[in-house]
Design a protein around this motif. Structure first.
Motif, PDB file in Angstrom:
ATOM      1  N   VAL A 160      -8.301  -8.283   3.325  1.00  0.00           N
ATOM      2  CA  VAL A 160      -7.846  -7.021   3.909  1.00  0.00           C
ATOM      3  C   VAL A 160      -6.913  -6.342   2.919  1.00  0.00           C
ATOM      4  CG1 VAL A 160      -6.480  -5.928   5.732  1.00  0.00           C
ATOM      5  CG2 VAL A 160      -8.083  -7.756   6.308  1.00  0.00           C
ATOM      6  N   ILE A 161      -7.235  -5.103   2.570  1.00  0.00           N
ATOM      7  CA  ILE A 161      -6.389  -4.299   1.690  1.00  0.00           C
ATOM      8  C   ILE A 161      -5.441  -3.476   2.547  1.00  0.00           C
ATOM      9  CG2 ILE A 161      -6.368  -2.578  -0.147  1.00  0.00           C
ATOM     10  CD1 ILE A 161      -9.358  -3.189  -0.560  1.00  0.00           C
ATOM     11  N   GLY A 162      -4.190  -3.395   2.153  1.00  0.00           N
ATOM     12  CA  GLY A 162      -3.252  -2.523   2.828  1.00  0.00           C
ATOM     13  C   GLY A 162      -3.223  -1.159   2.147  1.00  0.00           C
ATOM     14  N   ILE A 163      -2.170  -0.415   2.392  1.00  0.00           N
ATOM     15  CA  ILE A 163      -2.004   0.907   1.778  1.00  0.00           C
ATOM     16  C   ILE A 163      -0.625   0.947   1.126  1.00  0.00           C
ATOM     17  CG2 ILE A 163      -1.116   1.958   3.918  1.00  0.00           C
ATOM     18  CD1 ILE A 163      -3.503   3.738   1.498  1.00  0.00           C
ATOM     19  N   THR A 164      -0.539   1.452  -0.088  1.00  0.00           N
ATOM     20  CA  THR A 164       0.708   1.440  -0.839  1.00  0.00           C
ATOM     21  C   THR A 164       1.116   2.850  -1.235  1.00  0.00           C
ATOM     22  OG1 THR A 164       0.229  -0.759  -1.728  1.00  0.00           O
ATOM     23  CG2 THR A 164       1.868   0.544  -2.887  1.00  0.00           C
ATOM     24  N   GLN A 165       2.381   3.145  -1.004  1.00  0.00           N
ATOM     25  CA  GLN A 165       2.937   4.451  -1.369  1.00  0.00           C
ATOM     26  C   GLN A 165       3.917   4.285  -2.523  1.00  0.00           C
ATOM     27  OE1 GLN A 165       5.625   6.064   1.520  1.00  0.00           O
ATOM     28  NE2 GLN A 165       5.804   8.059   0.509  1.00  0.00           N
ATOM     29  N   VAL A 166       3.774   5.115  -3.526  1.00  0.00           N
ATOM     30  CA  VAL A 166       4.762   5.148  -4.603  1.00  0.00           C
ATOM     31  C   VAL A 166       5.984   5.907  -4.111  1.00  0.00           C
ATOM     32  CG1 VAL A 166       5.275   6.046  -6.908  1.00  0.00           C
ATOM     33  CG2 VAL A 166       3.067   4.970  -6.459  1.00  0.00           C
ATOM     34  N   LYS A 167       7.142   5.312  -4.274  1.00  0.00           N
ATOM     35  CA  LYS A 167       8.387   5.935  -3.834  1.00  0.00           C
ATOM     36  C   LYS A 167       8.813   6.972  -4.863  1.00  0.00           C
ATOM     37  CE  LYS A 167      12.876   4.561  -1.927  1.00  0.00           C
ATOM     38  NZ  LYS A 167      13.763   3.388  -1.683  1.00  0.00           N
ATOM     39  N   ALA A 168       8.622   8.241  -4.524  1.00  0.00           N
ATOM     40  CA  ALA A 168       8.876   9.326  -5.471  1.00  0.00           C
ATOM     41  C   ALA A 168      10.379   9.543  -5.648  1.00  0.00           C
ATOM     42  CB  ALA A 168       8.215  10.607  -4.985  1.00  0.00           C
ATOM     43  N   LEU A 169      10.875   9.230  -6.838  1.00  0.00           N
ATOM     44  CA  LEU A 169      12.289   9.409  -7.139  1.00  0.00           C
ATOM     45  C   LEU A 169      12.516  10.549  -8.134  1.00  0.00           C
ATOM     46  CD1 LEU A 169      13.152   5.612  -7.620  1.00  0.00           C
ATOM     47  CD2 LEU A 169      13.482   7.004  -5.555  1.00  0.00           C
ATOM     48  N   GLN A 176       2.840  10.563  -9.423  1.00  0.00           N
ATOM     49  CA  GLN A 176       2.253   9.221  -9.321  1.00  0.00           C
ATOM     50  C   GLN A 176       1.939   8.878  -7.869  1.00  0.00           C
ATOM     51  OE1 GLN A 176       4.101   5.999 -11.776  1.00  0.00           O
ATOM     52  NE2 GLN A 176       5.323   7.657 -12.654  1.00  0.00           N
ATOM     53  N   GLU A 177       2.773   9.341  -6.953  1.00  0.00           N
ATOM     54  CA  GLU A 177       2.499   9.099  -5.531  1.00  0.00           C
ATOM     55  C   GLU A 177       1.172   9.737  -5.127  1.00  0.00           C
ATOM     56  OE1 GLU A 177       4.256  10.120  -1.065  1.00  0.00           O
ATOM     57  OE2 GLU A 177       5.408  10.689  -2.850  1.00  0.00           O
ATOM     58  N   ILE A 178       0.967  10.987  -5.524  1.00  0.00           N
ATOM     59  CA  ILE A 178      -0.283  11.673  -5.191  1.00  0.00           C
ATOM     60  C   ILE A 178      -1.461  10.959  -5.840  1.00  0.00           C
ATOM     61  CG2 ILE A 178      -1.537  13.846  -5.310  1.00  0.00           C
ATOM     62  CD1 ILE A 178       0.960  13.887  -3.529  1.00  0.00           C
ATOM     63  N   ASP A 179      -1.276  10.510  -7.063  1.00  0.00           N
ATOM     64  CA  ASP A 179      -2.327   9.797  -7.790  1.00  0.00           C
ATOM     65  C   ASP A 179      -2.754   8.540  -7.029  1.00  0.00           C
ATOM     66  OD1 ASP A 179      -4.106   9.240  -9.791  1.00  0.00           O
ATOM     67  OD2 ASP A 179      -2.641   9.064 -11.384  1.00  0.00           O
ATOM     68  N   TRP A 180      -1.771   7.797  -6.503  1.00  0.00           N
ATOM     69  CA  TRP A 180      -2.081   6.591  -5.725  1.00  0.00           C
ATOM     70  C   TRP A 180      -2.798   6.938  -4.430  1.00  0.00           C
ATOM     71  CZ3 TRP A 180      -0.617   1.171  -5.772  1.00  0.00           C
ATOM     72  CH2 TRP A 180      -0.168   0.728  -7.018  1.00  0.00           C
ATOM     73  N   TRP A 181      -2.377   8.013  -3.759  1.00  0.00           N
ATOM     74  CA  TRP A 181      -3.064   8.404  -2.525  1.00  0.00           C
ATOM     75  C   TRP A 181      -4.519   8.750  -2.810  1.00  0.00           C
ATOM     76  CZ3 TRP A 181      -1.131   6.787   1.665  1.00  0.00           C
ATOM     77  CH2 TRP A 181       0.233   6.852   1.951  1.00  0.00           C
ATOM     78  N   LEU A 182      -4.755   9.431  -3.933  1.00  0.00           N
ATOM     79  CA  LEU A 182      -6.125   9.813  -4.283  1.00  0.00           C
ATOM     80  C   LEU A 182      -6.974   8.573  -4.562  1.00  0.00           C
ATOM     81  CD1 LEU A 182      -8.145  12.082  -4.871  1.00  0.00           C
ATOM     82  CD2 LEU A 182      -7.326  12.106  -7.237  1.00  0.00           C
ATOM     83  N   THR A 198     -12.181  -2.923  -4.702  1.00  0.00           N
ATOM     84  CA  THR A 198     -11.231  -3.820  -5.353  1.00  0.00           C
ATOM     85  C   THR A 198     -10.222  -4.336  -4.346  1.00  0.00           C
ATOM     86  OG1 THR A 198      -9.576  -3.999  -7.115  1.00  0.00           O
ATOM     87  CG2 THR A 198      -9.698  -1.909  -5.944  1.00  0.00           C
ATOM     88  N   GLY A 199      -9.494  -5.360  -4.743  1.00  0.00           N
ATOM     89  CA  GLY A 199      -8.334  -5.777  -3.980  1.00  0.00           C
ATOM     90  C   GLY A 199      -7.153  -4.890  -4.370  1.00  0.00           C
ATOM     91  N   LEU A 200      -5.993  -5.196  -3.835  1.00  0.00           N
ATOM     92  CA  LEU A 200      -4.791  -4.422  -4.150  1.00  0.00           C
ATOM     93  C   LEU A 200      -3.654  -5.422  -4.300  1.00  0.00           C
ATOM     94  CD1 LEU A 200      -3.587  -1.583  -4.503  1.00  0.00           C
ATOM     95  CD2 LEU A 200      -3.100  -1.571  -2.054  1.00  0.00           C
ATOM     96  N   SER A 246      -2.718   2.200   7.792  1.00  0.00           N
ATOM     97  CA  SER A 246      -1.896   2.375   8.987  1.00  0.00           C
ATOM     98  C   SER A 246      -0.434   2.191   8.600  1.00  0.00           C
ATOM     99  CB  SER A 246      -2.286   1.345  10.057  1.00  0.00           C
ATOM    100  OG  SER A 246      -2.006   0.027   9.604  1.00  0.00           O
ATOM    101  N   PRO A 247       0.500   2.685   9.434  1.00  0.00           N
ATOM    102  CA  PRO A 247       1.924   2.513   9.109  1.00  0.00           C
ATOM    103  C   PRO A 247       2.319   1.051   8.971  1.00  0.00           C
ATOM    104  CG  PRO A 247       1.646   4.199  10.800  1.00  0.00           C
ATOM    105  CD  PRO A 247       0.297   3.554  10.616  1.00  0.00           C
ATOM    106  N   GLY A 248       1.730   0.180   9.795  1.00  0.00           N
ATOM    107  CA  GLY A 248       2.089  -1.232   9.749  1.00  0.00           C
ATOM    108  C   GLY A 248       1.725  -1.916   8.449  1.00  0.00           C
ATOM    109  N   MET A 249       0.652  -1.451   7.800  1.00  0.00           N
ATOM    110  CA  MET A 249       0.204  -2.068   6.548  1.00  0.00           C
ATOM    111  C   MET A 249       0.694  -1.304   5.321  1.00  0.00           C
ATOM    112  SD  MET A 249      -1.397  -4.944   6.663  1.00  0.00           S
ATOM    113  CE  MET A 249      -2.337  -5.050   5.138  1.00  0.00           C
ATOM    114  N   LEU A 250       1.670  -0.430   5.523  1.00  0.00           N
ATOM    115  CA  LEU A 250       2.199   0.358   4.414  1.00  0.00           C
ATOM    116  C   LEU A 250       3.235  -0.432   3.624  1.00  0.00           C
ATOM    117  CD1 LEU A 250       2.370   3.207   3.033  1.00  0.00           C
ATOM    118  CD2 LEU A 250       4.316   3.649   4.552  1.00  0.00           C
ATOM    119  N   ALA A 251       3.064  -0.457   2.315  1.00  0.00           N
ATOM    120  CA  ALA A 251       4.062  -1.026   1.414  1.00  0.00           C
ATOM    121  C   ALA A 251       4.563   0.085   0.494  1.00  0.00           C
ATOM    122  CB  ALA A 251       3.472  -2.167   0.589  1.00  0.00           C
ATOM    123  N   ILE A 252       5.796  -0.057   0.046  1.00  0.00           N
ATOM    124  CA  ILE A 252       6.400   0.923  -0.852  1.00  0.00           C
ATOM    125  C   ILE A 252       6.576   0.279  -2.214  1.00  0.00           C
ATOM    126  CG2 ILE A 252       8.340   2.486  -1.222  1.00  0.00           C
ATOM    127  CD1 ILE A 252       6.819   3.066   1.330  1.00  0.00           C
TER     128      ILE A 252
END
Length: 368
Positions: A160-169, A176-182, A198-200, A246-252
């Motif tokens: 199971v792959i989760g979803i990862t957000q780049v923390k835009a600083l 890079q955050e938009i790039d990861w979402w794409l 792929t895996g993540l 989903s929000p539960g599988m979100l990593a930063i």
């Protein structure tokens, strides 16, 4: 020439229309229910020189909404030159369900010349959970991460792959955050369609059965994209992959802090891209072909070219907003409107840097 450019741009527009339909009307949500007796899980983390970011990950682990006695934390300090080992030792001493080991000189390349794959292979020998959770030392996970991950497994799902957000600083981090979402948006649609993806490495779960049957990280060939290779190994054994957005599988995770570090990351990823099936190379090549086509169109007929570019930006933006919303994240539209300028330049630089005769630097190690 004109019609070739229009054809390429048209294919990209059609692509995003299809992606929008898939995300909004045919998206798969993998939502199961845990039994009364929650399964044992193992969390495996390989860390190398992560003293700056590691405390954030450990704090997020302390917030996990899952019985502590059913979690096994496994950490590997991979020859760090900073305080990583000290931080892990202190944290593990306070948590009875946590342990860490330091990779010794004799264990380097024991299973794989890829340091991270090797460390995870060593940790995998000690895992006792029914599910193995993987994340990176520079990430933070959601409190519902384990429950959401375990609940996403169904019959024949091995990973199971989760979803990862780049923390835009910064501005660069925002792009890079938009790039990861794409990228993950493409992965989500492809995975739902049953297309090999792929895996993540910074956010995935593998069932014990799939890990052991595939040989896990210890049986992988040398690679710089170990998450891609282990997903292939699992799929070869007949298991399927699910992508839970989903929000539960979100990593930063943290963005790359400089252009040189970003290009080194992309060079490493490109080594995995070059091993993908031909249809993936054609799809990815089409993304770059769009820029060539749209630039030519703007030069030939500015009104037509700019109009089509705007339509593409809007379709792409709506798609990315939809993906992010499913994960409970709001995207800044200002980044979306100018993202293609960033994307074009980084794509060109990535291609040039990949073919430039230099080695890949990753985690203070040099790889061919």
């Amino acid at each position: 020439m004109l019609w070739v450019c229009i054809g390429i741009v048209g294919l990209i527009l059609i692509q995003f229309v299809v992606l929008l339909f898939r995300v909004n009307f045919f998206r798969k949500t993998h939502q199961g229910k845990l039994s009364t007796e929650v399964p044992q899980v193992s969390i495996l983390v390989a860390a190398r020189n992560e003293e700056k970011d590691l405390p954030d990950l450990l704090r997020s682990f302390e917030q996990l909404e899952y019985p502590a006695y059913r979690i096994q934390f496994l950490f590997a300090d991979d020859q760090s030159a900073d305080r990583t080992a000290e931080i892990l030792a202190d944290w593990c001493a306070k948590h009875a369900n946590a342990s860490f080991l330091s990779i010794t000189s004799s264990q380097i390349a024991l299973f794989n010349e890829n340091g991270k794959a090797n460390a995870l292979a060593i940790l995998g020998e000690k895992a006792n959970g029914n599910y193995y959770f993987f994340t990176d030392a520079d990430c933070e996970v959601n409190p519902a991460w384990i429950r959401e991950g375990v609940g996403a497994f169904a019959e024949n799902v091995g990973l199971v792959i989760g979803i990862t957000q780049v923390k835009a600083l910064s501005l660069m981090g925002g792009f890079q955050e938009i790039d990861w979402w794409l990228t993950l948006g493409f992965v989500k649609v492809a995975t739902d369609l049953g297309i090999q993806t792929t895996g993540l490495g910074n956010n995935m779960v593998i069932s014990k059965a799939a890990y052991e049957q595939s040989g896990g990280f210890k049986d992988l060939p040398f690679c710089l994209t170990e998450d891609l290779e282990i997903s292939r190994a699992i799929q070869r054994e007949g298991f399927t992959i699910a992508h839970q957005v989903s929000p539960g599988m979100l990593a930063i995770t943290k963005p790359e802090s400089s252009l040189s570090k970003l290009l080194n990351q992309r060079k490493r990823w490109m080594s995995g891209v070059m091993t993908l099936p031909i249809y993936w190379k054609l799809i990815l090549g089409l993304q770059f072909g769009y820029f060539v086509g749209i630039i030519a169109l703007i030069a030939i007929n500015p009104l037509v070219g700019l109009s089509l570019a705007l339509i593409k930006i809007l379709l792409q933006g709506i798609f990315l907003v939809g993906i992010a919303n499913k994960a409970g994240v709001k995207i800044n539209w200002l980044y979306l409107l100018v993202f293609d300028f960033y994307n074009f330049n980084t794509t060109v630089l990535t291609i040039l840097y990949y073919f430039w005769p230099s080695k890949t630097k990753w985690k203070s190690r040099i790889y061919p």
